[in-house]
Structure formats: C-alpha cells, structure tokens
Design a protein around this motif. Sequence first.
Motif, PDB file in Angstrom:
ATOM      1  N   ALA A  80       0.863  -1.176   0.000  1.00 41.88           N
ATOM      2  CA  ALA A  80       0.000   0.000   0.000  1.00 41.88           C
ATOM      3  C   ALA A  80       0.900   1.227   0.000  1.00 41.88           C
ATOM      4  N   VAL A  81       0.292   2.393  -0.067  1.00 35.05           N
ATOM      5  CA  VAL A  81       1.084   3.626  -0.065  1.00 35.05           C
ATOM      6  C   VAL A  81       0.595   4.553   1.030  1.00 35.05           C
ATOM      7  N   LYS A  82       1.536   5.316   1.566  1.00 35.71           N
ATOM      8  CA  LYS A  82       1.231   6.464   2.410  1.00 35.71           C
ATOM      9  C   LYS A  82       1.670   7.695   1.619  1.00 35.71           C
ATOM     10  N   ARG A  83       0.719   8.545   1.317  1.00 33.87           N
ATOM     11  CA  ARG A  83       1.060   9.721   0.525  1.00 33.87           C
ATOM     12  C   ARG A  83       1.450  10.880   1.442  1.00 33.87           C
ATOM     13  N   GLY A  84       2.213  11.813   0.888  1.00 32.36           N
ATOM     14  CA  GLY A  84       2.640  12.980   1.646  1.00 32.36           C
ATOM     15  C   GLY A  84       2.924  14.149   0.715  1.00 32.36           C
ATOM     16  N   TYR A  85       2.987  15.353   1.279  1.00 37.69           N
ATOM     17  CA  TYR A  85       3.133  16.576   0.491  1.00 37.69           C
ATOM     18  C   TYR A  85       4.285  17.431   1.042  1.00 37.69           C
ATOM     19  N   HIS A  86       4.815  18.278   0.169  1.00 36.51           N
ATOM     20  CA  HIS A  86       5.770  19.274   0.662  1.00 36.51           C
ATOM     21  C   HIS A  86       5.619  20.591  -0.085  1.00 36.51           C
ATOM     22  N   MET A  87       6.103  21.640   0.552  1.00 38.69           N
ATOM     23  CA  MET A  87       6.128  22.988  -0.017  1.00 38.69           C
ATOM     24  C   MET A  87       7.367  23.681   0.515  1.00 38.69           C
ATOM     25  N   HIS A  88       7.999  24.525  -0.318  1.00 44.05           N
ATOM     26  CA  HIS A  88       9.159  25.308   0.110  1.00 44.05           C
ATOM     27  C   HIS A  88       8.746  26.746   0.421  1.00 44.05           C
TER      28      HIS A  88
ATOM     29  N   ARG B  99      11.750  23.558   3.681  1.00 42.48           N
ATOM     30  CA  ARG B  99      10.769  22.591   3.190  1.00 42.48           C
ATOM     31  C   ARG B  99       9.846  22.159   4.325  1.00 42.48           C
ATOM     32  N   LEU B 100       8.561  22.325   4.110  1.00 46.25           N
ATOM     33  CA  LEU B 100       7.547  21.846   5.041  1.00 46.25           C
ATOM     34  C   LEU B 100       6.997  20.539   4.485  1.00 46.25           C
ATOM     35  N   THR B 101       7.170  19.458   5.239  1.00 47.74           N
ATOM     36  CA  THR B 101       6.653  18.158   4.815  1.00 47.74           C
ATOM     37  C   THR B 101       5.528  17.733   5.744  1.00 47.74           C
ATOM     38  N   THR B 102       4.500  17.122   5.163  1.00 47.59           N
ATOM     39  CA  THR B 102       3.335  16.712   5.936  1.00 47.59           C
ATOM     40  C   THR B 102       3.491  15.286   6.431  1.00 47.59           C
TER      41      THR B 102
ATOM     42  N   LEU C 168      -1.412  20.025   4.229  1.00 52.04           N
ATOM     43  CA  LEU C 168      -0.481  21.137   4.094  1.00 52.04           C
ATOM     44  C   LEU C 168      -1.158  22.443   4.496  1.00 52.04           C
ATOM     45  N   ALA C 169      -2.399  22.627   4.031  1.00 52.24           N
ATOM     46  CA  ALA C 169      -3.137  23.839   4.389  1.00 52.24           C
ATOM     47  C   ALA C 169      -3.402  23.907   5.883  1.00 52.24           C
ATOM     48  N   ALA C 170      -3.586  22.726   6.513  1.00 47.90           N
ATOM     49  CA  ALA C 170      -3.887  22.699   7.946  1.00 47.90           C
ATOM     50  C   ALA C 170      -2.663  23.015   8.801  1.00 47.90           C
ATOM     51  N   VAL C 171      -1.494  22.528   8.392  1.00 44.00           N
ATOM     52  CA  VAL C 171      -0.322  22.699   9.253  1.00 44.00           C
ATOM     53  C   VAL C 171       0.481  23.955   8.936  1.00 44.00           C
ATOM     54  N   GLU C 172       0.285  24.544   7.767  1.00 45.31           N
ATOM     55  CA  GLU C 172       1.073  25.726   7.438  1.00 45.31           C
ATOM     56  C   GLU C 172       0.922  26.848   8.460  1.00 45.31           C
ATOM     57  N   PRO C 173      -0.294  27.199   8.894  1.00 50.35           N
ATOM     58  CA  PRO C 173      -0.401  28.264   9.906  1.00 50.35           C
ATOM     59  C   PRO C 173       0.293  27.903  11.220  1.00 50.35           C
ATOM     60  N   VAL C 174       0.259  26.619  11.596  1.00 48.76           N
ATOM     61  CA  VAL C 174       0.937  26.181  12.814  1.00 48.76           C
ATOM     62  C   VAL C 174       2.451  26.287  12.637  1.00 48.76           C
TER      63      VAL C 174
ATOM     64  N   GLY D 231       8.322  32.746   5.336  1.00 40.56           N
ATOM     65  CA  GLY D 231       7.889  33.801   4.441  1.00 40.56           C
ATOM     66  C   GLY D 231       6.987  33.268   3.350  1.00 40.56           C
ATOM     67  N   LYS D 232       7.176  33.738   2.134  1.00 39.80           N
ATOM     68  CA  LYS D 232       6.287  33.368   1.039  1.00 39.80           C
ATOM     69  C   LYS D 232       6.555  31.947   0.547  1.00 39.80           C
ATOM     70  N   ARG D 233       5.532  31.380  -0.059  1.00 42.46           N
ATOM     71  CA  ARG D 233       5.693  30.085  -0.720  1.00 42.46           C
ATOM     72  C   ARG D 233       6.584  30.235  -1.945  1.00 42.46           C
ATOM     73  N   LEU D 234       7.426  29.226  -2.182  1.00 44.89           N
ATOM     74  CA  LEU D 234       8.349  29.286  -3.314  1.00 44.89           C
ATOM     75  C   LEU D 234       7.972  28.331  -4.442  1.00 44.89           C
ATOM     76  N   ASP D 235       7.004  27.446  -4.212  1.00 44.13           N
ATOM     77  CA  ASP D 235       6.567  26.503  -5.229  1.00 44.13           C
ATOM     78  C   ASP D 235       5.194  26.914  -5.751  1.00 44.13           C
ATOM     79  N   ASP D 236       4.952  26.657  -7.024  1.00 39.28           N
ATOM     80  CA  ASP D 236       3.655  26.982  -7.610  1.00 39.28           C
ATOM     81  C   ASP D 236       2.544  26.120  -7.033  1.00 39.28           C
ATOM     82  N   GLU D 237       2.869  24.869  -6.731  1.00 39.59           N
ATOM     83  CA  GLU D 237       1.892  23.966  -6.135  1.00 39.59           C
ATOM     84  C   GLU D 237       2.613  22.978  -5.231  1.00 39.59           C
ATOM     85  N   ALA D 238       1.862  22.353  -4.353  1.00 35.58           N
ATOM     86  CA  ALA D 238       2.445  21.382  -3.441  1.00 35.58           C
ATOM     87  C   ALA D 238       2.900  20.146  -4.204  1.00 35.58           C
TER      88      ALA D 238
END
Length: 410
Positions: free
Chosen positions: A266-274, A304-307, A323-329, A337-344
Amino acid sequence: MKFDTIVLGAGIVGVSVAVHLQKRGRSVALVDRKPPGNETSFGNAGLIQREGVYPYAFPRDLRSLLRYARNQSPDVRYHADAIFKVAPFLYQYWRNSHAVRHAEIAKSYATLIEHCVTEHRAMAADAGASALLRPIGWMKVFRSEAVRDAETRVAEKWHREFGVEYESLDATRLQQVEPDLDTTLRGALRYPASDSVSDPNALVTAYARYFDALGGRFFIGDAESLREGWQVHTEAGTIAASSVVVALGPWSDRLSTQLGYALPLAVKRGYHMHYAPQAQARLNHPVLDIENGYLLAPMAKGIRLTTGVEIALRDAPRTPTQLAAVEPVARTLFPLGKRLDDEAWMGRRPCTPDMMPIIGPARKHRNVWFAFGHAHHGLTLGPVTGRLIAEMMTGEQTFVDARPFSVERF
C-alpha cells in the motif's frame, strides 16, 4: 543491447542497487520513465535516520484511533473511498504494531538501520557528493512537558536496546541552538548520529552520475514492458539481460502482480512545499513538530515543510489539505515567508504491513530480485539495500542477514 542486469526504477533504491552491481563488475542498465530521483525520492524530509530502529507503527490506543477517525488530525488524513480497499492491509499493519511484535520487527530492522549513515557517506564520497550530507542530526521539538517526557522515555528505550544516541535539550539550550524557533517550546530531543540532506534529488542525481562514470547506462523506458528473457522497451530500443531487479517503489506491485506475485503493498502519501525564511531567520536543523505532525527542513531551495501521512489510493487526485492545515501552525514555530513553489509536491511511500522492505530473490523466478517497500525510510536505506542486493546477486557473504526481508514471509 545486452546487459548482465536491468534495474527497474531510478529512485534512491534503484540507483544504489545499480551502483553496487556496476562496482562489482556487472554490466547494468538502469531504467525509469523519468530521470533519476524525480519521483518518490524527490520530495522527502531529507533525513538519514540512524535512530529509526523502530519503523513507524500503526496507532493502537483507542484515543488515537478515535482522533484519526474524525479525519481532521494534522498528522494523518484519509480518503473515505480508499478505506474499504486498504482495510486488509491496515488490519495487518495494526496487528504487526502490537508492542511485542513491533519489538521483534525492530530487532531485524535495526540491522539495516545501523549501517544507513556509513553506507550513504561511503557512496557520497565515491560520487563526489559529500557536501550534500550534513552530519548535524535532527530534532523533535515539544510544545508540552507531557509529550517531551513521553518521547524522552522512548529515546531512553531505544538507547538501551540499540545504542541510539540522543541529546535532551531544555528550553534554554534549544533557544541557543535554534534561536529563531518559537520561544514557548518546552525543549527538544536531538538525534546527533543521523545525517540530513540539503537536496535529496541532487543526491540521487549525483549517485546516478557516479553509476554512469562506472560504465553503467541509464535508459528512459517502460518497466511494465518487461518480458521473459528479460527484455524491456526503452526510447533507445529494446534491452535485454539475464537478471532483473524490481525497485519501482510505490509502483512495484504493478510489475510484481504481472509476474504472478500477490504482495500486500500500500502507499502512504505525503506533500511538501518550500518557503523563504522571513528577514534573517535561520533554521539550522530539520525540526519535527511532533504534536502537530509536520517537519521543517532547511533545503537548498528554502525551508521545506513536509506533511504526515495521507491514506489514499496511489493514483487518486491530490488533496493537500494537510499542508493547508499545518502551514499556519508551522508559521508559529518558525518565521516562514512566502511560498516558493507553484503547487504542493506529492509523493507516495511504498509500504508493507510488517513495516519492513522486501529485499531479495523472487521465489518464482530464479533471476528476478525485489528491492522495494521501504515506507518512510527509502532515502535512509537506499545504499544499504543496494549493497545487500548486490552481495546476494554476486554470491558474496552479506553484511546483513537478509532472511527477515525475504518475499517468502508473505
């Protein structure tokens, strides 16, 4: 075009297998649909986890299960339409996570983990990529004393059982080490024997260049075109070899099923944003906010913020709600500062229900070898797996007992 071995999959595991085989005099073709390191290996937290002797278990306490059932936890989310399909896997995962069984698994798993840093450093040195490894460790930070104390007890247990090094930092010491973190934190645990990577994709790319320098060949091709022989179709034409290694990460089950194996993957999916850091803020270590289920890591591209984990079907549409839930935390933990990627970015961790990878010969085919299912520790265990597979394939004495990782256990 004929070779001794075709390695299918050019992530960290496949590239490491290819390097170790080529070093041992095998002529190796490495095949993937994308250049090396551009799928699952592209977007991880960049940790080489020497402390990771216990693979990540399924929660068994009722409180955690009820919390996750609400599907609003920051560290674990799920797709409701996937639960029925993955339920058999999750049940076996839950069973193997019992404390007694988990401890048994750790005894085998630790034999791989204990070599992860030394094997990476050796390969990085050979590949001229040592600058990408940072021997600084990583940290868990705590917002409450109760969680800090509980995690410290776990670290003490790991130290007693497997000699895992750790350093306990009180709030004052933490502020000295990481002055730009939230000043209300109650302390941290630092694992100094682990390394981190400033750019995982660059590291895999460097290992692939080393493979090329050794005389190996990389091909863009379709792994699922594999036919008995063994032959694979590539953009450069059909290639053939007397043996094949399947190292396709989360897509390994497609080919293993095609070959007649019914493996519980099976897979566990995850996301990141810079993110850019605000002003002159600096993050010196990868930092896990364990109470909120995300990790911040300083990378070449930014912070890099990884979920955490998303339970979903491998190819289901992306849903970066975590990602949207943990970014404010995360912004309260460190001044992002600002997001550096166009999408997660989204990646898929290939998992087995007993939390251990499948490494070794396929039971139905004499010249087929498996190297997949590393879950959260693909980057960590890439070079270890590469060496172990190469030693088995060339008849050497293996540096680790490979029997616990055999496909025969399923």
